[in-house]
Scaffold this active site. Structure first.
Site, PDB file in Angstrom:
ATOM      1  N   LYS A 163      23.542 -15.266  36.265  1.00 13.88           N
ATOM      2  CA  LYS A 163      24.393 -14.801  35.549  1.00 13.88           C
ATOM      3  C   LYS A 163      23.232 -15.375  33.995  1.00 13.88           C
ATOM      4  O   LYS A 163      22.105 -15.633  33.301  1.00 13.88           O
ATOM      5  CB  LYS A 163      25.693 -15.744  34.024  1.00 13.88           C
ATOM      6  CG  LYS A 163      25.921 -15.124  33.446  1.00 13.88           C
ATOM      7  CD  LYS A 163      27.456 -15.668  33.099  1.00 13.88           C
ATOM      8  CE  LYS A 163      28.058 -15.015  32.275  1.00 13.88           C
ATOM      9  NZ  LYS A 163      28.758 -13.784  32.970  1.00 13.88           N
TER      10      LYS A 163
ATOM     11  N   ASN B  37      31.418  -2.366  32.024  1.00 19.86           N
ATOM     12  CA  ASN B  37      31.685  -2.954  31.265  1.00 19.86           C
ATOM     13  C   ASN B  37      30.863  -3.518  29.468  1.00 19.86           C
ATOM     14  O   ASN B  37      29.508  -3.097  29.879  1.00 19.86           O
ATOM     15  CB  ASN B  37      31.143  -4.540  31.971  1.00 19.86           C
ATOM     16  CG  ASN B  37      29.674  -4.701  32.223  1.00 19.86           C
ATOM     17  OD1 ASN B  37      28.724  -5.393  31.310  1.00 19.86           O
ATOM     18  ND2 ASN B  37      28.636  -3.945  33.230  1.00 19.86           N
TER      19      ASN B  37
ATOM     20  N   GLY C  55      29.258  -8.290  27.196  1.00 20.88           N
ATOM     21  CA  GLY C  55      28.023  -9.230  25.719  1.00 20.88           C
ATOM     22  C   GLY C  55      26.599 -10.444  26.414  1.00 20.88           C
ATOM     23  O   GLY C  55      27.301 -11.410  25.629  1.00 20.88           O
ATOM     24  N   LEU C  56      26.553 -10.473  27.330  1.00 20.02           N
ATOM     25  CA  LEU C  56      25.721 -11.680  27.875  1.00 20.02           C
ATOM     26  C   LEU C  56      26.850 -12.489  27.250  1.00 20.02           C
ATOM     27  O   LEU C  56      26.486 -14.111  26.931  1.00 20.02           O
ATOM     28  CB  LEU C  56      25.247 -11.366  26.874  1.00 20.02           C
ATOM     29  CG  LEU C  56      23.358 -10.140  27.294  1.00 20.02           C
ATOM     30  CD1 LEU C  56      22.525 -10.847  26.239  1.00 20.02           C
ATOM     31  CD2 LEU C  56      22.747 -10.138  28.533  1.00 20.02           C
TER      32      LEU C  56
ATOM     33  N   CYS D 266      18.413  -6.015  26.657  1.00 21.99           N
ATOM     34  CA  CYS D 266      18.867  -6.172  25.057  1.00 21.99           C
ATOM     35  C   CYS D 266      18.295  -5.643  23.846  1.00 21.99           C
ATOM     36  O   CYS D 266      17.485  -5.230  23.328  1.00 21.99           O
ATOM     37  CB  CYS D 266      18.608  -7.384  24.820  1.00 21.99           C
ATOM     38  SG  CYS D 266      18.933  -8.609  26.834  1.00 21.99           S
TER      39      CYS D 266
END
Length: 312
Positions: free
Chosen positions: A55, A79, A82-83, A141
């Site tokens: 992850k 999706n 949002g990390l 990002c």
């Protein structure tokens, strides 16, 4: 004929090598679709995998975006998680020890950041961990210090992040690229020039859905990352372009759902292939793809997967 076919399957060699790291097969579940492995370890022995990318991890813990975060699509999904992750220190102290109990091969550490300093800090920390074989740097990002632009959309910022990370690491660094750009080759080449050991592409496309009854976007964040089988041709095209333009290895990702997709992606130039959204639809998907590869190779007269890399 059947006996000969089975003999061919048994002699198939699925192994590949990424920057000196030997994988039993090219299948690597993609970051964001496999968590830290624990959920999938309940379904099958994870050691069947070539590796997996855990992850996306940031410097500080993140709760993620407001819900709803998921929208279904034909042949895919959107999706905007949002990390969400516990932060680099918790991953090192808690998640890696748990991973060591369920997966006994080197993992791919996916690192995200919101500044060059964030990337360098997290990569330097994770580089010291014995379990980590490859550091995968997600440059899709937002660059918070420069107006919210993603690092991976401009060659100059991609170069800057790559150079900063390489300066503080000893393990192979793979830069994960965004497809939401005009020219992915220029960004890939900038990463290569800055010292990247390899590249992962593609990350999700940008998409949205609207609830026609409420007349509002389905996802609270309005837009999100579009993934799934529908994006495979786009991913294949970008892998092909980048593999032809760069000398460093590529991990292909985007819409892979079958053993034949894996072979096609490798023919386009991928050395390893990441499976993404399909893991969320079918938790056995990566295992089933690995098990199906020998038969698919036998049909196509392939004895060693590494021989087909970039043959297209």
């Amino acid at each position: 004929m059947n006996a000969q076919h089975k003999d061919t399957e048994r002699t198939c060699d699925l192994s590949v090598e990424l920057s000196g790291l030997k994988l039993d097969n090219p299948i690597v579940p993609a970051s964001g679709t496999f968590g830290f492995g624990a959920e999938f370890a309940e379904f099958y022995d994870l050691d069947i995998l070539g590796s997996f990318s855990f992850k996306g991890t940031t410097r500080e813990a993140r709760f993620g975006n407001p819900t709803p975060r998921i929208a279904e699509c034909r042949d895919g999904m959107i999706n905007a998680v949002g990390l969400q992750n516990p932060g680099i220190e918790a991953v090192i102290s808690q998640e890696l020890p748990r991973m060591a109990r369920i997966f006994h091969k080197p993992v791919v550490a996916n690192i995200s950041g919101f500044s060059v300093e964030d990337y360098a800090y997290c990569c330097e920390r994770i580089d010291k961990e014995r379990q980590v074989g490859i550091i995968e740097v997600n440059i899709s990002c937002p660059n918070v210090k420069h107006g919210g632009m993603s690092f991976g959309t401009v060659p100059e910022s991609a170069y800057e992040v790559t150079r900063a990370v390489k300066a503080v690491t000893t393990k192979p660094v793979y830069m994960k690229l965004s497809p939401n750009v005009t020219d992915i080759v220029s960004i890939a080449k900038a990463c290569e020039e800055a010292g990247a050991d390899g590249l992962t592409l593609i990350n999700t496309l940008l998409g949205m859905r609207i609830d026609v009854k409420t007349r509002k976007p389905v996802i609270a964040n309005t837009m999100g990352g579009f993934s799934g089988p529908a994006i495979f041709p786009v991913a294949l095209r970008m892998v092909y372009q980048v593999a032809k333009a760069c000398r460093i290895p590529v991990m292909g990702c985007g819409g892979v759902a079958t053993a034949r997709d894996v072979i096609e992606m490798m023919m386009a130039g991928a050395t390893a292939v990441q499976t993404g959204a399909i893991n969320l639809r079918n938790p056995y998907a990566s295992k089933e793809i690995i098990e199906a590869l020998p038969a698919e190779m036998a049909k196509l007269g392939i004895t060693r997967l590494r021989d087909i890399i970039g043959v297209a």
